[in-house]
Design an enzyme around this catalytic site. Sequence first.
Site, PDB file in Angstrom:
ATOM      1  N   ASP A   1      -4.717   1.734   5.572  1.00 30.41           N
ATOM      2  CA  ASP A   1      -6.360   2.268   5.658  1.00 30.41           C
ATOM      3  C   ASP A   1      -6.781   1.633   7.032  1.00 30.41           C
ATOM      4  O   ASP A   1      -6.609   0.324   7.394  1.00 30.41           O
ATOM      5  CB  ASP A   1      -7.033   1.882   4.499  1.00 30.41           C
ATOM      6  CG  ASP A   1      -6.711   2.526   3.394  1.00 30.41           C
ATOM      7  OD1 ASP A   1      -6.133   3.608   3.405  1.00 30.41           O
ATOM      8  OD2 ASP A   1      -6.794   1.959   2.215  1.00 30.41           O
ATOM      9  N   ILE A  14      -3.062  -0.761  -4.856  1.00 37.35           N
ATOM     10  CA  ILE A  14      -3.974  -1.253  -5.436  1.00 37.35           C
ATOM     11  C   ILE A  14      -4.890  -0.101  -6.372  1.00 37.35           C
ATOM     12  O   ILE A  14      -5.501  -0.554  -7.513  1.00 37.35           O
ATOM     13  CB  ILE A  14      -5.081  -1.787  -4.537  1.00 37.35           C
ATOM     14  CG1 ILE A  14      -6.092  -2.770  -5.012  1.00 37.35           C
ATOM     15  CG2 ILE A  14      -5.680  -0.633  -3.751  1.00 37.35           C
ATOM     16  CD1 ILE A  14      -6.738  -3.644  -4.081  1.00 37.35           C
ATOM     17  N   GLY A  56       0.818  -1.310   0.060  1.00 33.23           N
ATOM     18  CA  GLY A  56       0.011   0.128   0.050  1.00 33.23           C
ATOM     19  C   GLY A  56       0.755   1.214  -0.027  1.00 33.23           C
ATOM     20  O   GLY A  56       0.684   2.129   0.798  1.00 33.23           O
ATOM     21  N   GLU A  71       1.437  10.160   3.601  1.00 32.22           N
ATOM     22  CA  GLU A  71       0.448  10.138   4.646  1.00 32.22           C
ATOM     23  C   GLU A  71       1.287  10.738   5.942  1.00 32.22           C
ATOM     24  O   GLU A  71       0.638  11.324   6.742  1.00 32.22           O
ATOM     25  CB  GLU A  71      -0.107   8.917   4.607  1.00 32.22           C
ATOM     26  CG  GLU A  71      -1.353   8.635   5.602  1.00 32.22           C
ATOM     27  CD  GLU A  71      -2.440   9.327   5.041  1.00 32.22           C
ATOM     28  OE1 GLU A  71      -2.606   9.457   3.661  1.00 32.22           O
ATOM     29  OE2 GLU A  71      -3.224   9.916   5.809  1.00 32.22           O
ATOM     30  N   ASN A 109      -3.199  -6.082  -5.611  1.00 35.01           N
ATOM     31  CA  ASN A 109      -4.040  -6.321  -4.311  1.00 35.01           C
ATOM     32  C   ASN A 109      -3.238  -7.071  -3.672  1.00 35.01           C
ATOM     33  O   ASN A 109      -3.072  -8.404  -3.522  1.00 35.01           O
ATOM     34  CB  ASN A 109      -5.253  -6.893  -4.627  1.00 35.01           C
ATOM     35  CG  ASN A 109      -6.218  -7.204  -3.061  1.00 35.01           C
ATOM     36  OD1 ASN A 109      -5.605  -6.937  -1.887  1.00 35.01           O
ATOM     37  ND2 ASN A 109      -7.335  -7.248  -3.080  1.00 35.01           N
TER      38      ASN A 109
END
Length: 239
Positions: free
Chosen positions: A134, A59, A35, A214, A111
């Site tokens: 997430d 993804i 990710g 992030e 994924n």
Amino acid sequence: SDHNLDYPVSPDDVDWNTHYPAFAGSRKPEFADVGCGFGGLLIALAPLYPNTLMLGLEIRVQVSQYVEDRIAALRATSSAQSPPQSSPTNSKPASTDIPGGYQNVSIVRANAMKFLPNYFSKHSLSALFFLFPDPHFKLRKHKARIISPTLLAEYAYVLRPGGIVYTITDVEDLAEWMKAHLSAFPLFESVDVETLRAEGKGLILDAVWNSTEEGKKVERKKGEKWLACFRRIELPREP
Ligand code: SAM
């Protein structure tokens, strides 16, 4: 959905040469950023470990395309500006073997919760990153979390003994969840930051803390961050 994604049947089916042409298929990725988002970690680490191949898995189509373009641009500009290792003024002979110029970093749209072992063979990774994953707050969505009892067996499989799982999040509940699951799994043990720094992994820890998009967002909002690392051990711990 994964239906329109082409996955390699096994790691042997991945053409690493197209990802890392400067290495001519001589090496396989050792760092995986699960990710990876916009790629900040990989871009920070690539010049620090020029001999280590790194792969991001992301993804989202547009995001993975963005990272692919970003790497292509970095490769193009760094080779145009300076072919550093072939420069006659470069006095370090050992570096002539190392391509540099972001040749060691690449990305796949994938994924990671379903297809990690399709990319990485048993014990091939020395580092696995889960940075600001997430959170999936709702209880019924917890099985969608990237750290879960079923997936830990896969992570232990692709990591070599001694390899490190790095996790960081700004969501306290998720930090506790990841720590609880990783600590309970017999093939992982918690390892503190001081120990990792003493082993020379300080640059990696700094990049984990500072370099992702992030992480920078959390920094701007003056939010808290929870960092936790785990070592893949050789033999399962006694329960
Ligand atoms: N690690 C990056 C950072 O710190 O800036 C991105 C963090 S972002 C909150 C989480 C990322 O994980 C998103 O880009 C999302 O698309 C990606 N992601 C979520 N589930 C994934 C999965 N199963 N496989 C691959 N990527 C996934």
